[in-house]
Design a protein around this motif. Sequence first.
Motif, mmCIF file in Angstrom:
data_model
loop_
_atom_site.group_PDB
_atom_site.id
_atom_site.type_symbol
_atom_site.label_atom_id
_atom_site.label_comp_id
_atom_site.label_asym_id
_atom_site.label_seq_id
_atom_site.Cartn_x
_atom_site.Cartn_y
_atom_site.Cartn_z
ATOM 1 N N SER A 126 14.540 -30.771 16.832
ATOM 2 C CA SER A 126 14.179 -29.604 16.708
ATOM 3 C C SER A 126 14.972 -28.301 17.021
ATOM 4 N N ASN A 127 15.272 -28.536 18.368
ATOM 5 C CA ASN A 127 15.929 -27.369 19.290
ATOM 6 C C ASN A 127 17.321 -27.504 18.860
ATOM 7 N N LYS A 130 18.010 -25.721 15.163
ATOM 8 C CA LYS A 130 17.693 -24.243 15.724
ATOM 9 C C LYS A 130 19.056 -23.686 15.971
#
Length: 255
Positions: A126-127, A130
């Motif tokens: 997820s990071n 991003k």
Amino acid sequence: MNNSVDYRPEPNLAYAVVFGSVMVLGLPLNAVSMWILLRRHSLKSSNAIFMVNLAISDLLLVISLPMRVYYYATGTWPLSSKACIYITMLFRNNIRSSSIFITFISVDRLLAVVYPLRSRHRRTASNAWKSVALVWLFVLVVNIPEGLELAKNLKSVNESICFEFNRQQWPQSAMSYLQLVLVVTLLTVNLVSTALVSCTLHRRLNDSAKVNNKVNVMLIFAMNLVMFTICFLPVSIGVLIIKRHEISLWYVLLL
């Protein structure tokens, strides 16, 4: 009143061969890399996500090359000035996006080796996504002023020309300096990451099995540093110091 430069480009097979060779090698290598990464890792790790986006960045560069090959092989530009701008931006974006993704890979390996437990909750898919989204957003934002500048300078040449401009009407842009600062900063991050990982592995790894793992990890850092020192940094410096009255292969490659 027409202020365009009355200049007719001549075919240059040397340029066509250079760009054609990069295209022929880059397309299958990056396609295979993406296939392997997607098949074996399925984008579940941050490192795989960064590597896939690095391959995408290189593929975008390859996409910009066929028209360059055509232009230098025939000496004519069959498309519009807007198409010239888009293709030029694809070509230029490669250094910016690739240098950032390579640095992300180095930092990800740094965290995995030096801070494996503390960084576990940070090194998530997820990071990573991003971070990737921010990189592509940055690239697009940079393209706006640079694209406007290209459009302005294209008015000084006739419509059959692309990738070649009158040096006296092509001032150094702020983006040229920004790109050099970006590359130097990211190179510094890669150097520091390499040193920290090397020291950590030297302290922790002793047996032969782990030595092989150490070699594999350090190979990644070595390849990253090679890309910066041989490709990214010389090109970024060359954009600023090249003499405007010289028309050379080096200048054409920088565009």
